[in-house]
Design a protein around this motif. Structure first.
Motif, PDB file in Angstrom:
ATOM      1  N   GLU A   1     -67.215 -29.465  -4.115  1.00  0.00           N
ATOM      2  CA  GLU A   1     -66.624 -28.560  -5.120  1.00  0.00           C
ATOM      3  C   GLU A   1     -67.368 -28.687  -6.459  1.00  0.00           C
ATOM      4  O   GLU A   1     -67.577 -27.698  -7.160  1.00  0.00           O
ATOM      5  CB  GLU A   1     -65.135 -28.880  -5.318  1.00  0.00           C
ATOM      6  CG  GLU A   1     -64.269 -28.721  -4.075  1.00  0.00           C
ATOM      7  CD  GLU A   1     -63.996 -27.263  -3.687  1.00  0.00           C
ATOM      8  OE1 GLU A   1     -64.573 -26.361  -4.335  1.00  0.00           O
ATOM      9  OE2 GLU A   1     -63.244 -27.044  -2.738  1.00  0.00           O
TER      10      GLU A   1
ATOM     11  N   GLU B   1     -61.317 -19.228  -3.155  1.00  0.00           N
ATOM     12  CA  GLU B   1     -62.599 -19.095  -2.456  1.00  0.00           C
ATOM     13  C   GLU B   1     -62.812 -17.659  -1.959  1.00  0.00           C
ATOM     14  O   GLU B   1     -63.950 -17.211  -1.842  1.00  0.00           O
ATOM     15  CB  GLU B   1     -62.701 -20.068  -1.262  1.00  0.00           C
ATOM     16  CG  GLU B   1     -62.409 -21.534  -1.562  1.00  0.00           C
ATOM     17  CD  GLU B   1     -63.394 -22.217  -2.506  1.00  0.00           C
ATOM     18  OE1 GLU B   1     -64.184 -21.513  -3.156  1.00  0.00           O
ATOM     19  OE2 GLU B   1     -63.363 -23.443  -2.605  1.00  0.00           O
TER      20      GLU B   1
ATOM     21  N   ILE C   1     -56.590 -23.594  -2.453  1.00  0.00           N
ATOM     22  CA  ILE C   1     -58.046 -23.503  -2.614  1.00  0.00           C
ATOM     23  C   ILE C   1     -58.593 -22.207  -2.007  1.00  0.00           C
ATOM     24  O   ILE C   1     -59.418 -21.522  -2.617  1.00  0.00           O
ATOM     25  CB  ILE C   1     -58.745 -24.747  -1.985  1.00  0.00           C
ATOM     26  CG1 ILE C   1     -58.426 -25.999  -2.828  1.00  0.00           C
ATOM     27  CG2 ILE C   1     -60.249 -24.552  -1.892  1.00  0.00           C
ATOM     28  CD1 ILE C   1     -58.977 -27.307  -2.284  1.00  0.00           C
TER      29      ILE C   1
ATOM     30  N   HIS D   1     -60.737 -27.483  -8.044  1.00  0.00           N
ATOM     31  CA  HIS D   1     -60.719 -27.831  -6.610  1.00  0.00           C
ATOM     32  C   HIS D   1     -61.193 -29.273  -6.422  1.00  0.00           C
ATOM     33  O   HIS D   1     -60.685 -29.991  -5.561  1.00  0.00           O
ATOM     34  CB  HIS D   1     -61.655 -26.913  -5.797  1.00  0.00           C
ATOM     35  CG  HIS D   1     -61.226 -25.482  -5.780  1.00  0.00           C
ATOM     36  ND1 HIS D   1     -62.017 -24.471  -5.280  1.00  0.00           N
ATOM     37  CD2 HIS D   1     -60.083 -24.885  -6.210  1.00  0.00           C
ATOM     38  CE1 HIS D   1     -61.375 -23.323  -5.381  1.00  0.00           C
ATOM     39  NE2 HIS D   1     -60.206 -23.545  -5.960  1.00  0.00           N
TER      40      HIS D   1
ATOM     41  N   GLU E   1     -63.736 -24.225  -9.425  1.00  0.00           N
ATOM     42  CA  GLU E   1     -64.367 -25.272  -8.602  1.00  0.00           C
ATOM     43  C   GLU E   1     -64.098 -26.677  -9.150  1.00  0.00           C
ATOM     44  O   GLU E   1     -63.872 -27.608  -8.371  1.00  0.00           O
ATOM     45  CB  GLU E   1     -65.882 -25.038  -8.477  1.00  0.00           C
ATOM     46  CG  GLU E   1     -66.284 -23.693  -7.881  1.00  0.00           C
ATOM     47  CD  GLU E   1     -65.911 -23.491  -6.415  1.00  0.00           C
ATOM     48  OE1 GLU E   1     -65.097 -24.258  -5.879  1.00  0.00           O
ATOM     49  OE2 GLU E   1     -66.437 -22.536  -5.821  1.00  0.00           O
TER      50      GLU E   1
HETATM   51 FE   LIG Z   1     -64.001 -24.476  -4.173  1.00  0.00          FE
END
Ligand SMILES: [Fe+2]
Ligand SMILES: [Fe+2]
Length: 276
Positions: free
Chosen positions: A55, A171, A167, A92, A89
């Motif tokens: 990530e 994405e 998540i 995450h 990110e």
């Molecule tokens: Fe991610």
């Protein structure tokens, strides 16, 4: 090389993330999957620590994409989305680290933080952005979405289900930006550019395949897919979510790269799936 460590400074900087972090408090942090074996729990520590690092690498890729989009005078909403994806990110990464902790603690991971993103080889800013976007969004994110969705379904831990669900929501947008960028850039791409981008996508596939497959196990558990389910899922995802949308935009992945990841290239393409 250095050990992977995440830290927060706090103060007004942590406050900016409060709204999104607040939702994490509603996650079932103690439901780790009652039936899960100690081996499975240990595997989860490894996978979620590695996930925190990938990530972080994705955050670096979107930061680079945002910079290259600015240099290419790309539409500002595309630039802004890439900037927001950096935040997605890093969050995450933090969330993955919390999950690793819940399973007994993150494992030591040697990483090279100075080489998170392979630099593009093209000189034109537009092509530099295109290389990074094809690699990150059209290949990496496009493959991550179906793998995460399947892992979420297979998981017997409601914590893993909640985290992967959270998540995968982000994405999906990360996977969609690739097609939007290519459609915007279409008139500025030559035939040679498209051949080059096909090669970039092929190399990315060859690099991602063992990385994603390396995390499968003997039986699906705790958000880690079993290898028997993973292989057909991966092959389908490459065809429908990577090769077909790129081909629609005149970007062909070399057959040799598809063969290298074990795809039967004699099969015809499935219907195109444009959104994640
Ligand atoms: Fe991610
Ligand atoms: Fe992402």
């Amino acid at each position: 090389m250095t050990l992977l460590e995440l830290s927060v400074l706090g103060g007004p900087w942590a406050k900016r993330l409060d709204k999104r972090r607040r939702m994490w408090t509603t996650f079932p942090w103690h439901d780790l999957g009652a039936q899960a074996s100690p081996i499975a729990k240990n595997a989860a520590r490894v996978v979620w620590t590695r996930s925190a690092f990938s990530e972080i690498a994705s955050a670096a890729a979107f930061a680079e994409i945002a910079a290259q989009l600015l240099a290419a005078s790309a539409p500002i909403d595309l630039v802004a989305a890439s900037g927001e994806f950096v935040v997605d990110e890093v969050l995450h990464a933090e969330l993955s680290a919390h999950v690793a902790n819940a399973f007994g603690g993150a494992v030591a991971l040697d990483v090279d933080m100075t080489r998170l993103v392979r630099p593009p080889v093209s000189e034109r800013p537009l092509m530099r952005a295109a290389e990074l976007i094809v690699r990150t969004s059209c290949v990496g994110e496009a493959l991550t979405v179906p793998v995460l969705k399947a892992a979420q379904k297979a998981s017997r831990s409601s914590l893993i289900g909640a985290v992967t669900g959270q998540i995968v929501k982000d994405e999906s947008a990360h996977a969609q930006i690739g097609a939007w960028f290519l459609d915007w850039a279409d008139s500025q791409l030559s035939d040679a550019d498209r051949v080059h981008l096909g090669n970039v996508a092929g190399r990315a596939l060859v690099a991602f395949a063992p990385m994603l497959r390396g995390e499968c196990t003997q039986s699906s558990d705790l958000g880690i897919l079993d290898c028997a389910s993973f292989d057909p899922l991966f092959a389908r995802a490459v065809r429908k979510r990577v090769a077909a949308p790129l081909a629609l935009r005149g970007i062909e992945i070399p057959q040799t790269d598809l063969q290298a990841i074990g795809l039967d290239v004699s099969r015809s393409n499935p219907p195109v799936e444009l959104t994640a």
